[in-house]
Design a protein around this motif. Structure first.
Motif: not given
Length: 238
Positions: A57-60, A92-108
């Motif tokens: 979603s646009s949130d991530h 790490v290959d991928f990191v998903i961040c919170d779009t509003s803060t760009m804080n990392p949420l989970v890595a892949i």
């Protein structure tokens, strides 16, 4: 060498900051041995990127090839001298961040056949321990030619509904949180108190420093701020 030529060369060097790099003789510049890579992402990573990007979603926001030193910092670096070097050459290959803060949420991590090698397994074990210690989820997915978007979404859903730092970090007494940037101009210079009375940061273990809020509703109030700021924004009331 003619005197005029020598003067011209010196003048070019002196004026280079004002005239641009072209003012410096190109022959005097060292030719660097770099070229652009054509394999920034592997075929499996490209496939995953395009499949999973459309499920977010646009949130991530999805980032690729993230260095561990950009995700984590070293607690008490004066004691753990070699700790940063152990993560600075790993990613790490991928990191998903919170779009509003760009804080990392989970890595892949996409694990291909190379992850079965003993040296790579040792590397993966270390990386897993780093993520567990820092409290950031790491999901490992077998590398494949194609991916099931729904299956991936189910694996990541539990980690995308919350900020992993929210549980481990109590609310700031000054009305800010770890995900909210602090206006550095609003604070006076910190004063290091006596070592026996200075608390250690509950989040990262670094020494804390006494500060005073200069503006806002808490103006004039003193508090303890982590000396690892801005990497760690944890605070304590006095």
């Amino acid at each position: 060498m003619p005197a005029n030529a020598n003067k011209s060369g010196c003048l070019g060097i002196l004026l280079a900051p004002f005239l641009g790099r072209k003012a410096v003789d190109a022959s005097a510049q060292e030719e660097l041995p770099y070229a652009r890579r054509d394999d920034f992402l592997s075929h499996a990573e490209i496939s995953f990127f395009h499949v999973f990007r459309n499920t977010l979603s646009s949130d991530h926001h999805l980032l690729t090839k993230v260095n561990l030193a950009d995700l984590f910092f070293v607690r008490q670096p004066h004691i753990n001298l070699s700790a940063r070097g152990k993560i600075s050459q790993k990613h790490v290959d991928f990191v998903i961040c919170d779009t509003s803060t760009m804080n990392p949420l989970v890595a892949i991590e996409l694990d291909d056949a190379s992850h079965h090698k003993p040296d790579r397994q040792a590397r993966d074990t270390f990386v897993d321990q780093v993520f567990v210690t820092a409290g950031l989820p790491l999901i490992r997915i077998p590398a494949a030619r194609a991916y099931n978007p729904e299956q991936i979404r189910l694996q990541l859903a539990p980690h995308l509904s919350m900020d992993p730092q929210a549980e481990s970090s109590p609310p700031s007494p000054l009305g800010t949180t770890d995900s909210t940037p602090i206006n550095e101009e609003a604070y006076a210079e910190g004063n290091q108190a006596d070592a026996e009375t200075t608390p250690a940061c509950e989040r990262c273990g670094s020494p804390m420093v006494e500060r005073m809020a200069k503006r806002g509703p808490n103006s004039g109030q003193t508090f303890w701020g982590c000396t690892a700021y801005p990497k760690c924004r944890h605070t304590l009331t006095r």
